[in-house]
Enzyme design. Structure first.
Site, mmCIF file in Angstrom:
data_model
loop_
_atom_site.group_PDB
_atom_site.id
_atom_site.type_symbol
_atom_site.label_atom_id
_atom_site.label_comp_id
_atom_site.label_asym_id
_atom_site.label_seq_id
_atom_site.Cartn_x
_atom_site.Cartn_y
_atom_site.Cartn_z
ATOM 1 N NE ARG A 18 -2.716 -3.194 -1.521
ATOM 2 C CZ ARG A 18 -2.455 -4.156 -0.633
ATOM 3 N NH1 ARG A 18 -1.226 -4.625 -0.521
ATOM 4 N NH2 ARG A 18 -3.403 -4.646 0.132
ATOM 5 N NE ARG A 65 -3.612 -2.167 2.762
ATOM 6 C CZ ARG A 65 -3.375 -3.324 3.373
ATOM 7 N NH1 ARG A 65 -2.183 -3.545 3.948
ATOM 8 N NH2 ARG A 65 -4.295 -4.263 3.430
ATOM 9 C CG HIS A 73 -6.474 -8.585 0.942
ATOM 10 N ND1 HIS A 73 -6.583 -8.838 -0.409
ATOM 11 C CD2 HIS A 73 -6.272 -7.255 1.050
ATOM 12 C CE1 HIS A 73 -6.463 -7.708 -1.076
ATOM 13 N NE2 HIS A 73 -6.276 -6.738 -0.216
ATOM 14 C CE LYS A 102 -6.405 -0.416 4.560
ATOM 15 N NZ LYS A 102 -7.652 -0.496 3.760
ATOM 16 C CG HIS A 139 -4.922 1.279 -4.019
ATOM 17 N ND1 HIS A 139 -4.127 0.962 -2.935
ATOM 18 C CD2 HIS A 139 -6.020 0.491 -3.915
ATOM 19 C CE1 HIS A 139 -4.730 0.033 -2.206
ATOM 20 N NE2 HIS A 139 -5.870 -0.278 -2.787
ATOM 21 C CE1 TYR A 146 -6.827 -4.254 -2.929
ATOM 22 C CE2 TYR A 146 -5.162 -4.972 -4.478
ATOM 23 C CZ TYR A 146 -5.610 -4.069 -3.538
ATOM 24 O OH TYR A 146 -4.846 -2.994 -3.230
#
Length: 304
Positions: free
Chosen positions: A253, A159, A276, A182, A250, A285
């Site tokens: 990615r 990211r 994820h 995250k 993004h 994705y």
């Protein structure tokens, strides 16, 4: 206006989200706004400041009234679904804490919306982006810096916040990089030689003496580089190359994930590389068509 008790409950919930789930500042800010707006509406709708007890007695009718009011302002179905998710999360926590039944809130259905699928670049377009990034600055070291960042996005699937969050002590980049993503979740990411070389070249040209505990990527004033600067570079690049507006940092990615899946078909490993929590997120994705995935599957699992 919302009651002091409701505001206090909201703040404690946000503290729990940060402490227990590692929610980011952006997420916490969005939660604060969404839940505060909801509490303010309920207070106005019922004609009084709402303490905890009235909140425990909300009905489906109350929820529908709030959703109808939100849609009056041309709020998209996607945005309303996000707000409802925040409200449900708050009430799930509040009900457990206060001991009431939150069914009326939790059973409220989110509006349906068409999920936007990511649009990765073709492999040759992704390479063209990397080759063109360095041309966007009059300063050679800035071009080398931007190239290193974009190479990390595409070559390692980072990211942009993860790439820009690297510190000087992280370089020279090892063959495997430990990334804090995250929710405070750590993952190990293999680093391609091209990414290592790009970062080395940036450090060779950088005119600043970078502190070991300071940022790896800095702006011209010596401060940690912001995502906005890389977004501006990508905007210039896509204009030069004639790429669509979806060619953002993004998207690099997304491209990493899609191209890797096309080559391997190993969705589970790609899930781990991307960090994820859910495999379904990884599936959405990537943008490998069904026929291609079936071809990969048939080759990996031939019939007896």
């Amino acid at each position: 206006m919302i009651s002091a008790a409701a505001a206090n409950a909201r703040d404690k919930w946000l503290e729990a989200e940060k402490a227990l789930k590692g929610a980011s500042e952006n997420t916490l800010n969005a939660y604060f706004i969404d839940v505060t707006e909801f509490l303010a509406f309920i207070s106005s709708y019922q004609g009084d400041q709402q303490g905890i007890a009235p909140l425990s007695r909300l009905t489906i009718r109350d929820m529908r009234a709030w959703m109808a009011e939100m849609r009056k302002g041309d709020l998209s179905a996607r945005s309303l679904a996000r707000k409802l998710s925040a409200v449900k999360s708050f009430f799930r926590w509040l009900a457990e804490r206060e001991g009431f039944d939150p069914t009326a809130v939790l059973s409220t259905r989110a509006p349906k919306f068409q999920k936007k699928l990511p649009r990765p670049l073709a492999p040759e377009a992704a390479q063209a982006v990397i080759d063109t990034v360095e041309l966007q600055s009059r300063h050679a070291w800035v071009g080398a810096r931007d190239t290193a960042v974009v190479t990390l996005l595409y070559g390692c699937g980072l990211r942009i916040s993860e790439a820009l969050g690297l510190d000087r002590r992280d370089a020279p980049l090892p063959e495997v990089l430990r990334i804090l993503g995250k929710g405070g979740k750590e993952r190990l990411v293999p680093v391609l030689p091209a990414a290592q070389e790009a970062v080395d070249e940036y450090l060779r040209q950088c005119p600043y003496a970078l502190a070991e505990d300071g940022p790896l990527f800095i702006g011209v004033r010596g401060r940690r580089l912001s995502a906005r600067q890389i977004q501006a570079v990508m905007q210039n690049v896509r204009m030069q190359l004639g790429l669509p507006a979806t060619a953002t940092p993004h998207a690099m990615r997304h491209s990493f994930a899609t191209h890797l899946l096309e080559a391997s078909g190993d969705l589970r490993s790609i899930q781990e590389l991307l960090g994820h929590a859910s495999l379904s997120t990884t599936q959405a994705y990537t943008a490998v068509d069904t026929a291609r995935l079936m071809d990969v599957y048939q080759k990996a699992h031939p019939k007896a």
